[in-house]
Write a protein that holds these residues in place. Structure first.
Motif, PDB file in Angstrom:
ATOM      1  N   LYS A  89      -0.757   7.416  -4.472  1.00  0.00           N
ATOM      2  CA  LYS A  89       0.066   7.999  -3.414  1.00  0.00           C
ATOM      3  C   LYS A  89       1.342   8.619  -3.982  1.00  0.00           C
ATOM      4  O   LYS A  89       1.707   9.751  -3.638  1.00  0.00           O
ATOM      5  N   ARG A 115       0.821  -1.212   0.000  1.00  0.00           N
ATOM      6  CA  ARG A 115       0.000   0.000   0.000  1.00  0.00           C
ATOM      7  C   ARG A 115       0.855   1.263   0.000  1.00  0.00           C
ATOM      8  O   ARG A 115       0.408   2.318  -0.449  1.00  0.00           O
ATOM      9  N   SER A 161       1.386   2.703  -3.803  1.00  0.00           N
ATOM     10  CA  SER A 161       0.282   2.834  -4.760  1.00  0.00           C
ATOM     11  C   SER A 161       0.549   3.984  -5.726  1.00  0.00           C
ATOM     12  O   SER A 161       1.197   4.978  -5.378  1.00  0.00           O
TER      13      SER A 161
END
Length: 337
Positions: free
Chosen positions: A322, A316, A319
């Protein structure tokens, strides 16, 4: 370029695309460009020639100078393009400084001058793809540390969880890349007494192939694979091995995390930073440490499953949305100067 456009333009200066291998630069910034907000326009500007020889390099420098935008982003590998760009508009991305490990002191001096010393003088901001690379870069330049931003590499959304029972009897170990820094010789020594199958992506040098055969290690070697074929290799493996002696980032760690595979990697440079608690760390210069790491993953079911679970969380951090937001913040900083 920007005078005929209402939106600020970010020009992504990239090296000439390669037919095989080294696709990371192209993917990173294609993804960022596609995800820019509506108030910014991204323009893809690949070099017309490969970065080979004096005249081709001078030409692509001149070509870049004629194609400047409101933000000029030199996206790694062709650092020298900054030399003819407007400094206050220019962002330089440094992927790694592995070239400073060159055995020739004269080559190191040349590379440092044209790939670090001169290019950073013409950059307003620098980005690196890991904290480890930032620290390495700052050993070779007096560029202000506060103007060097760490922005990680985004992972493609094409990498998704693919459940697979772990093969304890004969696990498939995936090794991506065969360059010297990939540490293949020690890898072979580490697994020679472990029942396993080694899947190598990359054209293996003959001496290493002979060593595999001498130890009777089950193996398969493939190269020039498509992105889809590489993803299939991840799906078919049990363990991803990236026990390199040098990496600027270590994207296979995150890709294996996303697919749901156990990862073993080196405890140096960027690799622990990228892996977090989602990989088993070993000493890449110690064969016994490497061997023990493989056995730990194979034998300890609970530990292995925890690594895999941690991997889904770890991915995560990388990503596309992001990472794009972090670059947008940098572009806005340049535009507000």
């Amino acid at each position: 370029m920007s005078k005929t456009h209402s939106r600020p333009i970010v020009v992504f200066f990239q090296r000439r695309p390669r037919k095989f291998g080294n696709f990371s630069v192209e993917f990173i910034f294609d993804a960022v460009r596609r995800n820019l907000p509506s108030d910014l326009e991204g323009v893809y500007h690949p070099a017309k020639h490969e970065s080979i020889g004096l005249w081709k390099r001078l030409y692509i420098m001149w070509e870049a100078a004629q194609s400047q935008g409101d933000v000029n982003h030199v996206t790694g590998d062709v650092h020298f393009l900054t030399l003819l760009l407007q400094k206050r508009k220019t962002v330089l991305t440094v992927l790694d400084v592995g070239f400073m490990k060159h055995p020739s002191k004269w080559a190191r001096a040349f590379l440092k001058f044209f790939w670090i010393t001169l290019p950073v003088k013409k950059a307003q901001l620098i980005t690196t793809i890991s904290q480890a690379t930032k620290q390495e870069l700052l050993k070779y330049t007096s560029f202000p540390a506060e103007r060097v931003k760490v922005v990680y590499v985004p992972i493609s959304d094409d990498f998704k969880p693919i459940p697979k029972p772990f093969n304890k009897e004969k696990p498939v170990i995936l090794q991506l890349g065969v360059a010297f820094n990939k540490n293949i010789e020690r890898l072979i020594e580490a697994i020679k007494d472990i029942p396993c199958h080694l899947e190598i992506v990359g054209k293996l040098p003959e001496p290493l192939l002979e060593k595999l055969q001498a130890y009777n290690i089950s193996h398969q070697i493939s190269w020039n694979l498509s992105n889809e074929e590489v993803r299939q290799k991840y799906a078919e493996c049990d363990i991803l091995s990236l026990i390199s002696t040098y990496e600027g980032f270590g994207m296979p760690i995150v890709e294996a995390n996303a697919v749901g595979r156990a990862v073993i990697t080196a405890n140096i440079l960027s690799m622990p930073e990228v892996a977090g608690n989602a990989a088993h760390l070993v000493d890449p210069f110690n064969i016994e440490s490497m061997k023990s790491g493989f056995l730990k993953i194979i034998d300890d079911d609970e530990y292995r499953e925890q690594l895999i679970a941690n991997g889904f969380i770890n991915r995560r951090r990388f990503s596309i949305n992001k990472i794009t937001k972090e670059y947008i913040k940098i572009y806005k900083e340049i535009l507000n100067l």
